[in-house]
Motif scaffolding. Structure first.
Motif, mmCIF file in Angstrom:
data_model
loop_
_atom_site.group_PDB
_atom_site.id
_atom_site.type_symbol
_atom_site.label_atom_id
_atom_site.label_comp_id
_atom_site.label_asym_id
_atom_site.label_seq_id
_atom_site.Cartn_x
_atom_site.Cartn_y
_atom_site.Cartn_z
ATOM 1 N N THR A 27 0.246 64.533 52.701
ATOM 2 C CA THR A 27 -0.074 63.656 53.522
ATOM 3 C C THR A 27 0.398 62.170 53.259
ATOM 4 O OG1 THR A 27 -2.021 65.226 54.197
ATOM 5 C CG2 THR A 27 -2.094 62.933 55.011
ATOM 6 N N ILE A 28 0.938 61.717 53.976
ATOM 7 C CA ILE A 28 1.613 60.482 53.540
ATOM 8 C C ILE A 28 1.085 59.270 54.836
ATOM 9 C CG2 ILE A 28 3.593 58.952 53.765
ATOM 10 C CD1 ILE A 28 5.056 61.627 53.380
ATOM 11 N N ASN A 29 0.644 58.299 53.987
ATOM 12 C CA ASN A 29 0.181 57.039 54.913
ATOM 13 C C ASN A 29 1.333 56.438 55.526
ATOM 14 O OD1 ASN A 29 -0.485 54.892 56.092
ATOM 15 N ND2 ASN A 29 -1.852 53.989 54.323
ATOM 16 N N ALA A 30 1.323 56.835 56.955
ATOM 17 C CA ALA A 30 2.728 56.332 57.760
ATOM 18 C C ALA A 30 3.048 54.827 57.720
ATOM 19 C CB ALA A 30 2.392 56.767 59.101
ATOM 20 N N THR A 31 2.004 53.920 57.516
ATOM 21 C CA THR A 31 2.157 52.664 57.732
ATOM 22 C C THR A 31 2.885 52.136 56.313
ATOM 23 O OG1 THR A 31 0.030 52.149 56.575
ATOM 24 C CG2 THR A 31 0.259 52.068 58.936
ATOM 25 N N VAL B 116 13.343 56.757 57.322
ATOM 26 C CA VAL B 116 13.416 58.237 57.362
ATOM 27 C C VAL B 116 14.714 58.462 57.816
ATOM 28 C CG1 VAL B 116 12.707 60.168 58.506
ATOM 29 C CG2 VAL B 116 11.112 58.468 58.290
ATOM 30 N N GLU B 117 15.659 59.179 56.858
ATOM 31 C CA GLU B 117 16.957 59.610 56.972
ATOM 32 C C GLU B 117 17.344 61.078 56.826
ATOM 33 O OE1 GLU B 117 19.323 57.487 54.089
ATOM 34 O OE2 GLU B 117 17.344 57.419 52.633
ATOM 35 N N ALA B 118 18.478 61.458 57.281
ATOM 36 C CA ALA B 118 18.875 62.801 57.112
ATOM 37 C C ALA B 118 20.194 62.537 56.089
ATOM 38 C CB ALA B 118 19.256 63.214 58.231
ATOM 39 N N ILE C 27 12.124 60.760 53.170
ATOM 40 C CA ILE C 27 11.403 59.476 53.580
ATOM 41 C C ILE C 27 11.167 58.759 52.346
ATOM 42 C CG2 ILE C 27 8.771 58.999 54.150
ATOM 43 C CD1 ILE C 27 8.598 61.893 55.339
ATOM 44 N N THR C 28 11.495 57.387 52.542
ATOM 45 C CA THR C 28 11.643 56.212 51.727
ATOM 46 C C THR C 28 10.377 55.461 51.914
ATOM 47 O OG1 THR C 28 13.860 56.329 51.275
ATOM 48 C CG2 THR C 28 12.613 54.547 50.318
ATOM 49 N N VAL D 253 11.322 64.186 49.646
ATOM 50 C CA VAL D 253 12.255 65.097 50.716
ATOM 51 C C VAL D 253 11.472 66.130 51.365
ATOM 52 C CG1 VAL D 253 14.120 66.713 50.410
ATOM 53 C CG2 VAL D 253 14.072 64.844 48.885
ATOM 54 N N VAL D 254 11.635 66.232 52.469
ATOM 55 C CA VAL D 254 10.743 67.193 53.383
ATOM 56 C C VAL D 254 11.430 68.138 54.108
ATOM 57 C CG1 VAL D 254 8.664 65.370 53.280
ATOM 58 C CG2 VAL D 254 10.526 65.694 55.306
ATOM 59 N N ARG D 255 10.820 69.093 54.787
ATOM 60 C CA ARG D 255 11.423 70.146 55.304
ATOM 61 C C ARG D 255 11.710 69.901 56.927
ATOM 62 N NH1 ARG D 255 8.472 75.999 54.047
ATOM 63 N NH2 ARG D 255 9.493 76.204 52.049
#
Length: 71
Positions: free
Chosen positions: A13-17, A22-24, A30-31, A39-41
């Motif tokens: 769980t990441i704090n979106a703020t 976010v890059e592919a 996610i930086t 790195v996420v699925r």
């Protein structure tokens, strides 16, 4: 907060703020503002949608203003 999945299957769980980019690459990376990379699925579009939904939930994203030509 948004819930994402690492490649080993564990959920995070990441704090979106705190998300800066976010890059592919082609995996979704996610930086965070502290330069930590995760790195996420989930594909980029899905992560962006989760972030947008989170912002709407906490009231950061307001209503869209419609502009009508000729009014």
């Amino acid at each position: 907060m948004i819930k994402v999945t690492r490649f080993n299957g564990s959920e995070l769980t990441i704090n979106a703020t705190l998300i800066e980019v976010v890059e592919a690459t082609p995996d979704t990376v996610i930086t965070l503002v502290n330069n930590k990379k995760i790195v996420v699925r989930e594909p980029v579009d899905e992560v962006v949608q989760m972030i947008t939904d989170f912002y709407k939930t906490i009231g950061i994203v307001g209503l869209q203003v419609r502009q009508n030509a000729g009014c």
